[in-house]
Design an enzyme around this catalytic site. Sequence first.
Site, short mmCIF file in Angstrom:
data_model
loop_
_atom_site.label_atom_id
_atom_site.label_comp_id
_atom_site.label_asym_id
_atom_site.label_seq_id
_atom_site.Cartn_x
_atom_site.Cartn_y
_atom_site.Cartn_z
N GLU A 154 -164.18 -57.86 -75.45
CA GLU A 154 -165.15 -56.77 -75.56
C GLU A 154 -165.91 -56.60 -74.25
O GLU A 154 -166.28 -57.56 -73.59
CB GLU A 154 -166.12 -57.11 -76.70
CG GLU A 154 -167.09 -56.02 -77.06
CD GLU A 154 -167.89 -56.36 -78.32
OE1 GLU A 154 -169.11 -56.12 -78.31
OE2 GLU A 154 -167.30 -56.86 -79.30
N GLU A 156 -175.15 -51.17 -73.85
CA GLU A 156 -176.01 -50.99 -75.03
C GLU A 156 -177.43 -50.66 -74.58
O GLU A 156 -177.96 -51.27 -73.66
CB GLU A 156 -176.01 -52.25 -75.90
CG GLU A 156 -174.67 -52.50 -76.57
CD GLU A 156 -174.67 -53.79 -77.36
OE1 GLU A 156 -174.61 -53.71 -78.59
OE2 GLU A 156 -174.73 -54.87 -76.74
#
Length: 351
Positions: A117, A121
């Site tokens: 990943e 964010e």
Amino acid sequence: VVRATAALASAAFFVAPSSAQTYSNCNPLTRTDCPPDSALGRTVNIDFTSESDSFTPQGSPTYGSDGVSFTVAKSGDSPQLTSKWYIMFGRVEVVLKAAPGAGIVSSFVMQSDTLDEIDWEWLGASPDEVQSNYFGKGQVTTYNRGAFHADPGSQSGFKTYTIEWSANQIVWQIDGTTVRTLVPSDTDNQYPQTPMQIKIGAWAGGDPALNAPGTVEWAKGPTDYSQGPFTMQVKSLIVQDYSTGTQYIYGDQSGTWQSIQSNGGQINSGGSPVDTSAPAITSTANGQPIPFTPSETSTYVKPSIYPWVPDSSTLSTAASPTYANYPGLPSGWTVSESGKVVPPSSAPVSK
């Protein structure tokens, strides 16, 4: 006509709109019968002022002159888009405006079936910073992978966020300026290196009715929905897949990039590092939500996972594909330079 044909064929190929998705969740590290990943195999430039059939929507994202909007208005809302294709090393550039609101999280995630990943964010309570993050194979032996970076104006206007991902380096950039680099030797053998989908969306990490206390604290909640609705917007997306072909296949269970095979093309590592002088990381993120571990299922089970919130009221009547393996492209189908899904008879000739 092409879009209508693609939409009808995809619906017939995968699932009826009113039924639950039955596509089995499959992690190639633990199983040898996982289906291949549909490969992008080229560069696409997607304008989100209208719906793109390169993506599977959930939670009713909406479209307008400023692109696609992901709105969180009440408990359980978690609108999102997930690409129907994967890239195997590449460059991703998104023009985005983050959502405001305490406890609201705007997410741009690249994720593989093995839980490699790479993330951007944004926390609604912190309009002047953004968090970069990565995980390898879902391992959580350490919790200091996340880093915060100055990002003034992330909620007031659109900015360009880039991830350059190769076998040798990951580079995070904001409006063309590098804010972080990562090389495999600095990752404790957790360097992301398997084919990745793109996931974009907003969710209420600060909702104590849906999330654990640690997640609420990380998201700087609690969320007060009376102050909303809270909207994240994405205007456009450019994705360059460094590898080519129609499918990416796991040759073994090692999870290394050298084990990935291409159907009809080749795996390209992305070459030499593109940036050797990144700023020092001065603010690390601790206690952020950890990645999920998929469970093997023969029928769909709604997961409770990070970063997407389950049991959204906006998803209750929609078909729900599993979270690790969204349906990809039918065999022989491809994607145009604008992100349109086209059948074999209309597919452009590969260069």
